[in-house]
Design a protein around this motif. Structure first.
Motif, mmCIF file in Angstrom:
data_model
loop_
_atom_site.group_PDB
_atom_site.id
_atom_site.type_symbol
_atom_site.label_atom_id
_atom_site.label_comp_id
_atom_site.label_asym_id
_atom_site.label_seq_id
_atom_site.Cartn_x
_atom_site.Cartn_y
_atom_site.Cartn_z
ATOM 1 N N ASN A 6 0.852 -1.060 -0.479
ATOM 2 C CA ASN A 6 0.308 0.089 -0.266
ATOM 3 C C ASN A 6 0.860 1.650 0.044
ATOM 4 N N GLY A 7 2.354 1.185 0.334
ATOM 5 C CA GLY A 7 2.769 1.972 0.484
ATOM 6 C C GLY A 7 3.577 2.153 -1.123
ATOM 7 N N ILE A 8 2.686 1.830 -2.206
ATOM 8 C CA ILE A 8 3.565 1.655 -3.345
ATOM 9 C C ILE A 8 2.391 2.051 -4.191
ATOM 10 N N VAL A 9 1.616 1.036 -4.308
ATOM 11 C CA VAL A 9 0.519 1.353 -5.335
ATOM 12 C C VAL A 9 -0.461 2.156 -5.099
ATOM 13 N N GLY A 10 -1.175 2.943 -5.649
ATOM 14 C CA GLY A 10 -2.909 3.600 -5.442
ATOM 15 C C GLY A 10 -4.016 2.854 -6.403
ATOM 16 N N PRO A 11 -4.577 3.454 -6.178
ATOM 17 C CA PRO A 11 -5.789 2.752 -5.978
ATOM 18 C C PRO A 11 -5.836 2.521 -7.537
ATOM 19 N N ASP A 12 -5.721 3.818 -8.358
ATOM 20 C CA ASP A 12 -6.403 2.566 -9.714
ATOM 21 C C ASP A 12 -4.631 2.243 -10.561
ATOM 22 N N ASP A 13 -3.705 1.644 -9.610
ATOM 23 C CA ASP A 13 -2.593 0.844 -10.204
ATOM 24 C C ASP A 13 -2.931 -0.575 -10.633
ATOM 25 N N GLU A 14 -2.825 -0.963 -11.832
ATOM 26 C CA GLU A 14 -2.720 -2.922 -11.195
ATOM 27 C C GLU A 14 -1.240 -3.366 -10.742
ATOM 28 N N VAL A 15 -2.038 -4.603 -10.580
ATOM 29 C CA VAL A 15 -0.771 -5.330 -9.918
ATOM 30 C C VAL A 15 -0.937 -6.827 -10.130
ATOM 31 N N TRP A 16 -0.176 -7.320 -10.832
ATOM 32 C CA TRP A 16 -0.134 -8.073 -11.205
ATOM 33 C C TRP A 16 0.581 -9.724 -10.082
ATOM 34 N N HIS A 17 -0.327 -10.344 -9.852
ATOM 35 C CA HIS A 17 0.245 -11.379 -8.559
ATOM 36 C C HIS A 17 0.451 -12.938 -9.053
ATOM 37 N N LEU A 18 1.720 -13.039 -9.296
ATOM 38 C CA LEU A 18 2.068 -14.099 -9.871
ATOM 39 C C LEU A 18 1.776 -15.788 -9.261
ATOM 40 N N GLY A 19 0.882 -15.574 -8.291
ATOM 41 C CA GLY A 19 0.981 -16.437 -7.636
ATOM 42 C C GLY A 19 1.940 -16.996 -6.502
ATOM 43 N N ASP A 20 0.335 -18.235 -5.264
ATOM 44 C CA ASP A 20 0.530 -18.006 -4.180
ATOM 45 C C ASP A 20 0.366 -17.025 -3.152
ATOM 46 N N PHE A 21 -0.593 -16.366 -3.529
ATOM 47 C CA PHE A 21 -1.319 -15.234 -2.222
ATOM 48 C C PHE A 21 -1.174 -15.687 -0.971
ATOM 49 N N ALA A 22 -1.680 -16.914 -0.789
ATOM 50 C CA ALA A 22 -2.045 -17.139 0.548
ATOM 51 C C ALA A 22 -2.201 -18.249 0.963
ATOM 52 N N VAL A 23 -1.551 -18.942 1.758
ATOM 53 C CA VAL A 23 -1.528 -20.183 2.381
ATOM 54 C C VAL A 23 -1.321 -20.446 3.626
ATOM 55 N N GLY A 24 -2.603 -21.021 4.223
ATOM 56 C CA GLY A 24 -3.901 -21.330 5.450
ATOM 57 C C GLY A 24 -4.285 -20.512 5.836
ATOM 58 N N PRO A 25 -4.693 -18.694 5.870
ATOM 59 C CA PRO A 25 -5.534 -18.204 5.980
ATOM 60 C C PRO A 25 -7.694 -18.950 6.208
ATOM 61 N N THR A 26 -7.922 -18.822 6.878
ATOM 62 C CA THR A 26 -9.657 -18.959 6.395
ATOM 63 C C THR A 26 -10.225 -18.117 4.941
ATOM 64 N N PRO A 27 -11.060 -18.732 4.369
ATOM 65 C CA PRO A 27 -11.419 -17.282 3.222
ATOM 66 C C PRO A 27 -11.752 -16.527 3.326
ATOM 67 N N GLU A 28 -11.955 -16.740 5.024
ATOM 68 C CA GLU A 28 -12.161 -14.783 5.396
ATOM 69 C C GLU A 28 -11.306 -13.318 5.344
ATOM 70 N N ARG A 29 -10.019 -14.634 6.334
ATOM 71 C CA ARG A 29 -9.053 -14.024 6.272
ATOM 72 C C ARG A 29 -8.942 -13.319 4.813
ATOM 73 N N VAL A 30 -8.714 -14.393 3.657
ATOM 74 C CA VAL A 30 -7.970 -14.379 2.699
ATOM 75 C C VAL A 30 -8.716 -13.108 2.361
ATOM 76 N N GLU A 31 -9.927 -12.970 2.569
ATOM 77 C CA GLU A 31 -10.454 -11.790 1.499
ATOM 78 C C GLU A 31 -10.266 -10.935 2.440
ATOM 79 N N ALA A 32 -10.047 -10.308 3.096
ATOM 80 C CA ALA A 32 -10.096 -9.492 4.594
ATOM 81 C C ALA A 32 -8.626 -9.011 3.672
ATOM 82 N N LEU A 33 -7.616 -9.866 3.476
ATOM 83 C CA LEU A 33 -6.497 -9.133 3.470
ATOM 84 C C LEU A 33 -6.119 -8.855 1.778
#
Length: 164
Positions: free
Chosen positions: A39-66
């Motif tokens: 969040n320190g470098i990405v603005g609301p209109d910027d695009e981020v391509w996440h190339l896999g392995d976003f989250a491992v282990g948290p509940t679906p609700e926690r992953v959505e919040a992240l």
């Protein structure tokens, strides 16, 4: 609008701290640092391509919040640790296993996995990937965008290539 790349955040994954020697005292500290860095470098209109392995282990609700707590328009290139619960989150603008982008005249092939060869590699196209956590010997025009070798934050194409 700027475009950024990242991979292998492994949000919520306690094992990542030991496996990849991450310098955090706890999983919450790791997640908070990566969120703050993002969040320190990405603005609301910027695009981020996440190339896999976003989250491992948290509940679906926690992953959505992240995911909701991260700035920008977010795309997921699926990795080996992205189950249906992660792929189906409403915060993704797109979800696919592979993508090709043209950015500022530079062709980019995006996948979670590093390729030995890729489309148009001899025409100057780049391969951006994750999965290896900085452990592969680099080859020309191939970049690991995983957080473990990129300061635990997304990076721009300019940062990767050293171009001005």
């Amino acid at each position: 609008m700027a475009v950024f790349f990242t991979a292998d955040t492994h949000f919520g994954h306690g094992g990542a701290r030991g496996l990849y020697r991450r310098p955090f005292d706890s999983v919450p500290a790791m997640d908070a640092a990566m969120t703050s860095n993002w969040n320190g470098i990405v603005g609301p209109d910027d695009e981020v391509w996440h190339l896999g392995d976003f989250a491992v282990g948290p509940t679906p609700e926690r992953v959505e919040a992240l995911l909701d707590g991260l700035a920008g328009i977010k795309h997921l290139i699926t990795g080996n640790n992205d189950p249906d619960a992660v792929r189906s989150l409403s915060g993704w603008h797109s979800v696919q296993p592979y993508a090709e982008l043209m950015l500022d005249g530079v062709g980019c092939v995006l996948c979670h996995y590093a390729f030995r060869s890729w489309r148009n590699m001899h025409r100057g196209w780049l391969n951006l990937h994750g999965h290896s956590h900085g452990r592969l010997k680099p080859v020309p025009r191939q970049f690991d965008v995983g957080v473990d070798c990129r300061g635990f934050r997304p990076v721009s194409l300019r940062e990767l290539t050293g171009s001005s």
